[in-house]
Motif scaffolding. Structure first.
Motif, PDB file in Angstrom:
ATOM      1  N   HIS A  22      70.330  13.001  -9.207  1.00 37.76           N
ATOM      2  CA  HIS A  22      71.589  13.571  -8.720  1.00 37.76           C
ATOM      3  C   HIS A  22      71.379  14.249  -7.371  1.00 37.76           C
ATOM      4  CE1 HIS A  22      75.550  15.395  -8.790  1.00 37.76           C
ATOM      5  NE2 HIS A  22      74.982  16.558  -8.530  1.00 37.76           N
ATOM      6  N   ALA A  23      70.223  14.963  -7.237  1.00 41.29           N
ATOM      7  CA  ALA A  23      69.958  15.680  -6.000  1.00 41.29           C
ATOM      8  C   ALA A  23      69.818  14.731  -4.822  1.00 41.29           C
ATOM      9  CB  ALA A  23      68.693  16.515  -6.149  1.00 41.29           C
ATOM     10  N   ASN A  24      69.286  13.541  -5.089  1.00 37.54           N
ATOM     11  CA  ASN A  24      69.050  12.598  -4.009  1.00 37.54           C
ATOM     12  C   ASN A  24      70.194  11.613  -3.803  1.00 37.54           C
ATOM     13  OD1 ASN A  24      66.536  13.594  -3.227  1.00 37.54           O
ATOM     14  ND2 ASN A  24      65.467  12.430  -4.793  1.00 37.54           N
ATOM     15  N   ALA A  25      71.221  11.689  -4.649  1.00 36.15           N
ATOM     16  CA  ALA A  25      72.363  10.796  -4.462  1.00 36.15           C
ATOM     17  C   ALA A  25      73.008  11.073  -3.106  1.00 36.15           C
ATOM     18  CB  ALA A  25      73.381  10.989  -5.584  1.00 36.15           C
ATOM     19  N   ALA A  26      73.526  10.039  -2.497  1.00 35.54           N
ATOM     20  CA  ALA A  26      74.116  10.171  -1.159  1.00 35.54           C
ATOM     21  C   ALA A  26      75.633  10.081  -1.232  1.00 35.54           C
ATOM     22  CB  ALA A  26      73.571   9.087  -0.237  1.00 35.54           C
ATOM     23  N   THR A  27      76.284  10.900  -0.415  1.00 32.85           N
ATOM     24  CA  THR A  27      77.734  10.857  -0.270  1.00 32.85           C
ATOM     25  C   THR A  27      78.084  10.139   1.027  1.00 32.85           C
ATOM     26  OG1 THR A  27      78.048  12.915  -1.497  1.00 32.85           O
ATOM     27  CG2 THR A  27      79.813  12.255  -0.024  1.00 32.85           C
ATOM     28  N   PHE A  28      79.005   9.191   0.940  1.00 32.74           N
ATOM     29  CA  PHE A  28      79.465   8.443   2.112  1.00 32.74           C
ATOM     30  C   PHE A  28      80.948   8.728   2.317  1.00 32.74           C
ATOM     31  CE2 PHE A  28      75.691   6.319   0.775  1.00 32.74           C
ATOM     32  CZ  PHE A  28      75.126   5.742   1.898  1.00 32.74           C
ATOM     33  N   ASP A  29      81.280   9.321   3.455  1.00 31.33           N
ATOM     34  CA  ASP A  29      82.671   9.531   3.847  1.00 31.33           C
ATOM     35  C   ASP A  29      83.081   8.378   4.753  1.00 31.33           C
ATOM     36  OD1 ASP A  29      83.085  11.965   2.482  1.00 31.33           O
ATOM     37  OD2 ASP A  29      82.065  13.054   4.084  1.00 31.33           O
ATOM     38  N   ILE A  30      84.051   7.601   4.324  1.00 29.84           N
ATOM     39  CA  ILE A  30      84.485   6.403   5.034  1.00 29.84           C
ATOM     40  C   ILE A  30      85.864   6.686   5.622  1.00 29.84           C
ATOM     41  CG2 ILE A  30      84.941   3.937   4.819  1.00 29.84           C
ATOM     42  CD1 ILE A  30      83.199   4.110   2.197  1.00 29.84           C
ATOM     43  N   ARG A  31      85.964   6.654   6.948  1.00 31.35           N
ATOM     44  CA  ARG A  31      87.198   7.077   7.627  1.00 31.35           C
ATOM     45  C   ARG A  31      87.737   5.950   8.504  1.00 31.35           C
ATOM     46  NH1 ARG A  31      89.980  11.654   9.150  1.00 31.35           N
ATOM     47  NH2 ARG A  31      90.992  11.572  11.192  1.00 31.35           N
ATOM     48  N   ASN A  32      89.056   5.810   8.502  1.00 26.25           N
ATOM     49  CA  ASN A  32      89.710   4.832   9.375  1.00 26.25           C
ATOM     50  C   ASN A  32      90.378   5.527  10.552  1.00 26.25           C
ATOM     51  OD1 ASN A  32      90.899   2.587  10.509  1.00 26.25           O
ATOM     52  ND2 ASN A  32      92.676   2.640   9.142  1.00 26.25           N
ATOM     53  N   ASN A  33      89.805   5.359  11.733  1.00 29.79           N
ATOM     54  CA  ASN A  33      90.416   5.879  12.953  1.00 29.79           C
ATOM     55  C   ASN A  33      91.158   4.793  13.729  1.00 29.79           C
ATOM     56  OD1 ASN A  33      89.593   8.485  12.569  1.00 29.79           O
ATOM     57  ND2 ASN A  33      87.922   8.440  14.049  1.00 29.79           N
ATOM     58  N   CYS A  34      91.208   3.583  13.169  1.00 28.30           N
ATOM     59  CA  CYS A  34      91.913   2.494  13.847  1.00 28.30           C
ATOM     60  C   CYS A  34      93.422   2.759  13.836  1.00 28.30           C
ATOM     61  CB  CYS A  34      91.639   1.162  13.157  1.00 28.30           C
ATOM     62  SG  CYS A  34      89.900   0.647  13.151  1.00 28.30           S
ATOM     63  N   PRO A  35      94.147   2.255  14.833  1.00 31.74           N
ATOM     64  CA  PRO A  35      95.605   2.425  14.841  1.00 31.74           C
ATOM     65  C   PRO A  35      96.304   1.496  13.859  1.00 31.74           C
ATOM     66  CG  PRO A  35      94.899   1.182  16.763  1.00 31.74           C
ATOM     67  CD  PRO A  35      93.645   1.630  16.075  1.00 31.74           C
ATOM     68  N   TYR A  36      95.531   0.731  13.097  1.00 30.73           N
ATOM     69  CA  TYR A  36      96.065  -0.190  12.095  1.00 30.73           C
ATOM     70  C   TYR A  36      95.374   0.066  10.756  1.00 30.73           C
ATOM     71  CZ  TYR A  36      91.844  -2.504  13.856  1.00 30.73           C
ATOM     72  OH  TYR A  36      90.562  -2.763  14.284  1.00 30.73           O
ATOM     73  N   THR A  37      95.941  -0.473   9.691  1.00 33.87           N
ATOM     74  CA  THR A  37      95.371  -0.298   8.355  1.00 33.87           C
ATOM     75  C   THR A  37      94.089  -1.113   8.203  1.00 33.87           C
ATOM     76  OG1 THR A  37      97.552   0.090   7.387  1.00 33.87           O
ATOM     77  CG2 THR A  37      95.800  -0.589   5.882  1.00 33.87           C
ATOM     78  N   VAL A  38      93.089  -0.478   7.607  1.00 31.20           N
ATOM     79  CA  VAL A  38      91.842  -1.157   7.243  1.00 31.20           C
ATOM     80  C   VAL A  38      91.647  -0.990   5.743  1.00 31.20           C
ATOM     81  CG1 VAL A  38      89.333  -1.185   7.496  1.00 31.20           C
ATOM     82  CG2 VAL A  38      90.781  -0.827   9.514  1.00 31.20           C
ATOM     83  N   TRP A  39      91.321  -2.066   5.070  1.00 28.56           N
ATOM     84  CA  TRP A  39      91.021  -1.995   3.644  1.00 28.56           C
ATOM     85  C   TRP A  39      89.509  -1.874   3.508  1.00 28.56           C
ATOM     86  CZ3 TRP A  39      95.153  -4.243   5.747  1.00 28.56           C
ATOM     87  CH2 TRP A  39      96.396  -4.087   5.112  1.00 28.56           C
ATOM     88  N   ALA A  40      89.048  -0.633   3.327  1.00 29.52           N
ATOM     89  CA  ALA A  40      87.610  -0.392   3.240  1.00 29.52           C
ATOM     90  C   ALA A  40      87.036  -1.067   2.001  1.00 29.52           C
ATOM     91  CB  ALA A  40      87.335   1.111   3.192  1.00 29.52           C
ATOM     92  N   ALA A  41      85.804  -1.541   2.130  1.00 30.06           N
ATOM     93  CA  ALA A  41      85.119  -2.191   1.023  1.00 30.06           C
ATOM     94  C   ALA A  41      83.709  -1.638   0.928  1.00 30.06           C
ATOM     95  CB  ALA A  41      85.078  -3.697   1.233  1.00 30.06           C
ATOM     96  N   ALA A  42      83.199  -1.533  -0.283  1.00 26.63           N
ATOM     97  CA  ALA A  42      81.851  -1.021  -0.490  1.00 26.63           C
ATOM     98  C   ALA A  42      81.246  -1.650  -1.729  1.00 26.63           C
ATOM     99  CB  ALA A  42      81.876   0.503  -0.643  1.00 26.63           C
ATOM    100  N   VAL A  43      79.990  -2.087  -1.596  1.00 32.14           N
ATOM    101  CA  VAL A  43      79.209  -2.576  -2.737  1.00 32.14           C
ATOM    102  C   VAL A  43      77.879  -1.843  -2.717  1.00 32.14           C
ATOM    103  CG1 VAL A  43      78.037  -4.558  -3.755  1.00 32.14           C
ATOM    104  CG2 VAL A  43      80.290  -4.866  -2.735  1.00 32.14           C
ATOM    105  N   PRO A  44      77.678  -0.865  -3.644  1.00 36.24           N
ATOM    106  CA  PRO A  44      78.604  -0.481  -4.714  1.00 36.24           C
ATOM    107  C   PRO A  44      79.740   0.421  -4.195  1.00 36.24           C
ATOM    108  CG  PRO A  44      76.664   0.920  -4.761  1.00 36.24           C
ATOM    109  CD  PRO A  44      76.412  -0.097  -3.684  1.00 36.24           C
ATOM    110  N   GLY A  45      80.809   0.492  -4.959  1.00 39.68           N
ATOM    111  CA  GLY A  45      81.899   1.398  -4.615  1.00 39.68           C
ATOM    112  C   GLY A  45      83.283   0.841  -4.837  1.00 39.68           C
TER     113      GLY A  45
END
Length: 226
Positions: A22-45
């Protein structure tokens, strides 16, 4: 009594292991700054629709390898999460369970590997669709790759695809570009990608300037259109 002590030891060891994991698990903040919609994808996630300014946070277990985060464009999904995307489609699912179809700009990573280091990169080996930044946000680690050039707008004609720019391996499927034999060299096409995004993988053997490391337990931010 001995077996009880052994059981207690096993339970204690498991709890310690879980705590370390748990201590070594990583958090990923995924942000869309594009002026259009992006459908974020993640494997795993899985996957998430991100309108401009929206963020999606995922937590990834320590030791995870072969992981990817990417953006999909031109998507349409029904209420059951089925549909398709113009770029980065993952089998017609909103919640990705497999890698996306090229062209797509990739944020790749493997956590807690050799010497308990995280290894991460931006790869254009599957082509380019959305500008990307992949940076560490904790643990004193600050250096990460960016790929923000107009790759699509100046894409060589033979590599152009709807919504993106293909890597030559996708188009020609030859060993020269795909490196299937285990050895290959830069090409004019890979040099195009490298010239636009020096931090990113431009062909499969482009390791020297394209792999980044941070200590295990580091958190990260992935930004579309940074």
């Amino acid at each position: 009594m001995g077996s009880l002590n052994s059981f207690s030891f096993c339970i204690s060891f498991l709890l310690i292991a879980l705590s370390l994991n748990h201590a070594n698990a990583a958090t990923f903040d995924i942000r869309n700054n594009c002026p259009y919609t992006v459908w974020a994808a993640a494997v795993p996630g899985g996957g998430r629709q991100l309108n401009n300014g929206q963020t999606w946070t995922i937590n990834v277990a320590a030791g995870t390898a072969g992981a990817r985060i990417w953006g999909r464009t031109g998507c349409s999904f029904d209420g059951a999460g089925r549909g398709n995307c113009q770029t980065g489609d993952c089998g017609g699912l909103l919640q990705c369970q497999a890698y996306g179809a090229p062209p797509n700009t990739l944020a790749e990573y493997a956590l807690n590997q050799f010497n308990n280091l995280d290894f991460f990169d931006i790869s254009l080996v599957d082509g380019f669709n959305v500008p990307l930044e992949f940076i560490p946000t904790s643990g004193g680690c600050t250096r990460g790759p960016r790929c923000t050039a107009d790759v699509n707008g100046q894409c060589p004609a033979v590599l152009r695809a709807p919504g993106g720019c293909n890597n030559p391996c996708t188009v020609f499927k030859t060993d020269e570009y795909c490196c299937n034999s285990g050895s290959c060299s830069p090409t004019d096409y890979s040099r195009y990608f490298k010239g636009k995004c020096p931090d990113a993988y431009s062909y499969p053997k482009d390791d020297a300037s394209s792999t980044f490391t941070c200590p295990g337990g580091t958190n990260y931010r992935v930004v579309f259109c940074p």
